[in-house]
Design a protein around this motif. Structure first.
Motif, mmCIF file in Angstrom:
data_model
loop_
_atom_site.group_PDB
_atom_site.id
_atom_site.type_symbol
_atom_site.label_atom_id
_atom_site.label_comp_id
_atom_site.label_asym_id
_atom_site.label_seq_id
_atom_site.Cartn_x
_atom_site.Cartn_y
_atom_site.Cartn_z
ATOM 1 N N SER A 254 -40.008 7.491 -33.688
ATOM 2 C CA SER A 254 -39.579 8.807 -33.239
ATOM 3 C C SER A 254 -38.311 8.676 -32.407
ATOM 4 O O SER A 254 -38.170 7.708 -31.653
ATOM 5 C CB SER A 254 -40.682 9.458 -32.414
ATOM 6 O OG SER A 254 -40.232 10.647 -31.826
ATOM 7 N N VAL B 45 -37.801 10.487 -29.953
ATOM 8 C CA VAL B 45 -38.280 10.797 -28.601
ATOM 9 C C VAL B 45 -39.141 9.632 -28.125
ATOM 10 O O VAL B 45 -40.026 9.170 -28.840
ATOM 11 C CB VAL B 45 -39.103 12.102 -28.593
ATOM 12 C CG1 VAL B 45 -39.635 12.401 -27.208
ATOM 13 C CG2 VAL B 45 -38.288 13.253 -29.125
ATOM 14 N N LEU C 191 -42.602 12.193 -24.642
ATOM 15 C CA LEU C 191 -43.520 13.026 -25.427
ATOM 16 C C LEU C 191 -44.798 13.312 -24.633
ATOM 17 O O LEU C 191 -45.286 14.448 -24.617
ATOM 18 C CB LEU C 191 -43.839 12.350 -26.760
ATOM 19 C CG LEU C 191 -44.606 13.188 -27.771
ATOM 20 C CD1 LEU C 191 -43.820 14.431 -28.175
ATOM 21 C CD2 LEU C 191 -44.954 12.361 -28.997
ATOM 22 N N ARG D 293 -44.069 15.877 -22.039
ATOM 23 C CA ARG D 293 -43.945 17.212 -22.638
ATOM 24 C C ARG D 293 -45.312 17.855 -22.841
ATOM 25 O O ARG D 293 -45.521 19.023 -22.527
ATOM 26 C CB ARG D 293 -43.212 17.128 -23.979
ATOM 27 C CG ARG D 293 -41.740 16.828 -23.855
ATOM 28 C CD ARG D 293 -41.111 16.676 -25.219
ATOM 29 N NE ARG D 293 -39.699 16.341 -25.125
ATOM 30 C CZ ARG D 293 -38.928 16.144 -26.174
ATOM 31 N NH1 ARG D 293 -39.421 16.231 -27.410
ATOM 32 N NH2 ARG D 293 -37.655 15.844 -26.011
ATOM 33 N N TRP D 294 -46.242 17.087 -23.397
ATOM 34 C CA TRP D 294 -47.589 17.619 -23.637
ATOM 35 C C TRP D 294 -48.277 17.958 -22.315
ATOM 36 O O TRP D 294 -48.941 18.979 -22.192
ATOM 37 C CB TRP D 294 -48.432 16.629 -24.444
ATOM 38 C CG TRP D 294 -48.166 16.700 -25.907
ATOM 39 C CD1 TRP D 294 -47.312 15.912 -26.630
ATOM 40 C CD2 TRP D 294 -48.734 17.611 -26.846
ATOM 41 N NE1 TRP D 294 -47.320 16.290 -27.943
ATOM 42 C CE2 TRP D 294 -48.186 17.324 -28.113
ATOM 43 C CE3 TRP D 294 -49.645 18.653 -26.736
ATOM 44 C CZ2 TRP D 294 -48.532 18.032 -29.252
ATOM 45 C CZ3 TRP D 294 -49.996 19.354 -27.880
ATOM 46 C CH2 TRP D 294 -49.445 19.039 -29.117
ATOM 47 N N PRO E 125 -43.825 14.233 -33.180
ATOM 48 C CA PRO E 125 -42.818 13.223 -33.463
ATOM 49 C C PRO E 125 -42.476 13.076 -34.950
ATOM 50 O O PRO E 125 -41.579 12.353 -35.299
ATOM 51 C CB PRO E 125 -43.449 11.934 -32.933
ATOM 52 C CG PRO E 125 -44.915 12.174 -33.044
ATOM 53 C CD PRO E 125 -45.101 13.646 -32.795
#
Length: 161
Positions: free
Chosen positions: A77, A79, A84, A87-88, A157
């Motif tokens: 990915s 990212v 990641l 973000r979640w 992703p």
């Protein structure tokens, strides 16, 4: 026999002792309420439980796991896995009232889901979600539907969703 003044003195000491005991029992609550700053809460509901430690997120196409103090993503990915996960964890949305969900229901295609595992939890949180043209509809940790407007690549992703 005790004199009246001795009994009153004893009663006053007993009452004072009970009051001190009650204050001591309530001291942790008083400290939390008046002396500690409350954590900053978002005005929007979180997707994931902000009071739990995230351990892993599993999708049918990818996984994000916390291993040896680092985040590991199962697919390549652009990212980073750490980004990641952040973000979640910080994802919030607008709560969708039940009436609005019922009116959207006929436009919803088949749902997707992911599993979210927290530290010290025996069962995962299962998040059901729908991708609509304008937003994502996700069921959060409290069982409420929230609408989130983000690009697909912000949360996922891969191009599988």
């Amino acid at each position: 026999m005790q004199s009246t003044s001795q009994r009153r003195r004893w009663n006053n000491r007993l009452i004072f002792g009970v009051l001190v005991f009650m204050v001591l029992l309530n001291l942790p609550t008083l400290i939390k309420t008046y002396l500690l700053e409350a954590p900053v809460e978002s005005e929007y509901p979180y997707l994931l439980d902000p009071n739990q430690t995230l351990q892993a997120i599993y999708s049918s196409q990818w996984s994000l796991t916390h291993e040896d103090d680092d985040w590991v993503l199962s697919v390549p990915s652009p990212v980073k896995a750490q980004e990641l996960a952040a973000r979640w964890q910080s994802l919030t949305g607008t709560q969708v009232p039940d009436e609005n969900y019922q009116s959207l229901k006929s436009r919803l295609s088949s749902p997707s889901s992911i599993e979210v595992w927290y530290a010290d939890q025996e069962e995962p949180q299962r998040i059901t979600f729908y991708q609509l043209p304008q937003f994502w509809l996700l069921k959060n940790w409290q069982g409420d539907w929230i609408a989130v407007t983000v690009d697909k690549n912000y949360l996922f992703p891969t191009d599988s969703h």
